[in-house]
Structures are given as structure tokens and as C-alpha cells.
Design an enzyme around this catalytic site. Structure first.
Site: not given
Length: 299
Positions: A101, A123, A125, A127, A140, A225, A227, A271
Site C-alpha cells: 500500500h 482498508d 488499517h 496507514d 505501507h 486494500d 484486507d 496488497e
């Protein structure tokens, strides 16, 4: 719509190897055919050159272990920004294939050159770390913070943009570091956690996120992303986190993106890690979600 594929086979931003094969896996899953099946034109620019981690010193940059391979990330993201900006100027939609990412730093820098840009960030996360807060030193996990010029990144013109944090929306978040959580609150970005999705439903949350990104802007960058999804749906990702969205919820989110695609300036899918995948299942799902974002419907 004329879509241009730009592959960035980079895994310098993460400790776990494998996402550098993501662009190939996504293409192999039938991306070009899926885009053309939604009545868009598709051309493939190929992959940008990315140095291998074996040939570089991960701690050789300005911040050492606190931002691994930062010089190499700058090198790749600067080249990507030029490609994205040229694609947008040519009236085409850049679809960037990651890679980890950290490549989003280049995607957003390029898309924001000639646009007042909003961002929707799907996402698990945030980030939102910086070299001084990151527990891992993996870039990332810093890409949004870099783009917004937080802390150390304020002096890195290659990374930060004029994107207003008030036009940034994070969707599906469920894993944040303590310092990252504080930085997100202080920055004033909009965050929709999995709890918000549970309570309100993903279509409504995605609609709100897109409203944030389009409020006073003239274009939107969408970063997906993989994930964002639950690992049961997308096992082949760089940093899986349990409790993500379902297959159908992810499609519903991309259908909301499609409803706003006239303002879509750039799109990326990142990702995908084929090493951890099950028969390229995650890449195939990524292709389906891109098709939904570009207008594919059941009826």
C-alpha cells in the site's frame, strides 16, 4: 471510459514478501476482459521497474529502521506519480495494481496534480503512522500520513499533496496503533470502523464516505486494500485482520463507487499476496470488485 493499467510490483513497504506478485495475479485473473466486459476500453502499460529488496539496504534512508526502504519508495512513487498524472491528463482512468500500500503515495500524488482530490480508503488499517510513531518501520503503514504531510513527511515534497484531511474517508478500519489512532483524530479525517458498518450497513457508510470525498472537490481517488475484506473471503493479502467485510458487502461498496464514477480520477487495488492465497481466489475477487466499481451489475 478508457482504463489504463499500471502495475507496481513492490513489496518494499512491508516485511512479508509476496505482494510484489500481486499485479501479475490480478492480470491473470482476467482483469482486462472484466473491464472490457463492462464496455470500457482497457490498455495495459505494464509494470514500473521496482528494485528488489535484496539489492538495497533497507535501513540506508534518512530515518533508518524507522522507515525501511524509504529512498526506494520515493524512487518508485515519484515515477508512479508521473505515470498517473500523464494518464489523467490524457483523459484516461489510471488503475494501479499493487504491490503493497505504500504505492498509494505515488497514485495520489499523481492524481492530485491537476485535481482538488478527495480520497476514499477501503482498508482494515489506518496507514496513518509516521517514522516517529510506526512500531514496524514499514512504509505501507504510513501512506496516508505521508500524503497528508504529517510530521516528518511535511518536508518530503515527493510524498505529500494538497489533499484536505476533511476530504479523506477511511472505511472498514479495525486495526490501529495507539499513536496512529491519536493522529487520525487530530487530523480530522472521517473514519468508518467495522462497528459503524455493523450498525448502519455498508451501502450507507460508503455513500457517506463518498460524500466526504466529493464535498468541494473535483475528483476522487479510491484505494482498495484487499484486507478490507475478511480473511475468509480474501485469504491472500499482505496483512490479514479478522472481522472484515463479506463478499457481498464489498460488492455493495464498489457499487456505491460506481454510482459516483463520473468523478473517479484514479483507482488502485493493493496488497494481493498470491503466496498466501488459495488458487488465486483473492486476485479473482479483486477483479470482480473492480468490475463492480466500474459499473457491472447483476441486472
Amino acid at each position: 471510459m478508457n482504463v489504463r493499467l499500471i502495475g507496481v510490483p513492490m513489496d518494499l513497504g512491508a516485511d512479508r514478501r509476496g505482494v510484489d506478485m500481486g499485479p501479475s495475479a490480478i492480470r491473470y485473473a482476467g482483469l482486462a476482459d472484466a473491464i472490457e466486459g463492462v464496455d470500457h476500453r482497457c490498455t495495459d502499460h505494464g509494470d514500473l521497474p521496482v528494485p528488489g529488496p535484496e539489492t538495497r539496504d533497507r535501513t540506508g534512508g534518512q530515518y533508518g529502521d524507522r522507515a525501511k526502504f524509504l529512498d526506494e519508495t520515493r524512487e518508485v512513487c515519484s515515477a508512479l506519480a508521473d505515470e498517473v498524472a500523464a494518464t489523467v491528463a490524457d483523459g484516461r482512468l489510471p488503475l494501479v495494481l499493487g504491490g503493497d500500500h505504500s504505492i498509494a503515495i505515488g497514485s495520489m500524488a499523481g492524481a492530485a496534480r491537476d485535481h482538488d482530490l478527495g480520497v476514499v480508503w477501503f482498508d482494515a488499517h489506518g496507514d496513518f503512522n509516521t517514522p516517529s510513531t510506526s512500531p514496524s518501520g514499514n512504509v505501507h503503514g504510513m501512506s496516508l500520513a505521508a500524503t497528508l504531510g504529517l510530521d516528518e513527511f511535511a518536508d518530503h515534497d515527493w510524498a505529500h499533496t494538497d489533499i484536505d484531511p476533511e476530504n479523506v474517508a477511511l472505511v472498514g478500519v479495525r486495526s490501529l496503533d495507539d499513536a496512529e489512532r491519536e493522529a487520525i483524530v487530530d487530523a480530522g479525517v472521517s473514519v468508518y470502523t467495522m462497528s459503524d458498518i455493523d450498525e448502519r450497513g455498508l451501502p450507507e457508510v460508503a455513500e457517506d464516505a463518498l460524500a466526504v470525498a466529493t464535498d468541494g472537490t473535483d475528483g476522487v481517488h479510491v484505494s482498495l486494500d484487499m484486507d478490507f475484506l475478511d480473511p475468509n473471503e480474501a485469504p491472500g493479502v499482505g496483512t490479514p485482520v479478522r472481522g472484515g467485510v463479506t463478499y457481498r458487502e464489498a460488492h455493495a461498496a464498489m457499487e456505491e463507487v460506481a454510482d459516483h464514477r463520473e468523478g473517479l480520477v484514479s483507482l488502485e487495488v493493493v496488497e494481493v499476496n498470491p503466496i498466501l492465497d488459495d488458487h488465486n481466489r483473492t486476485a479473482e475477487l479483486g477483479v470482480e470488485l473492480v468490475a463492480s466499481a466500474l459499473g457491472e451489475r447483476i441486472l
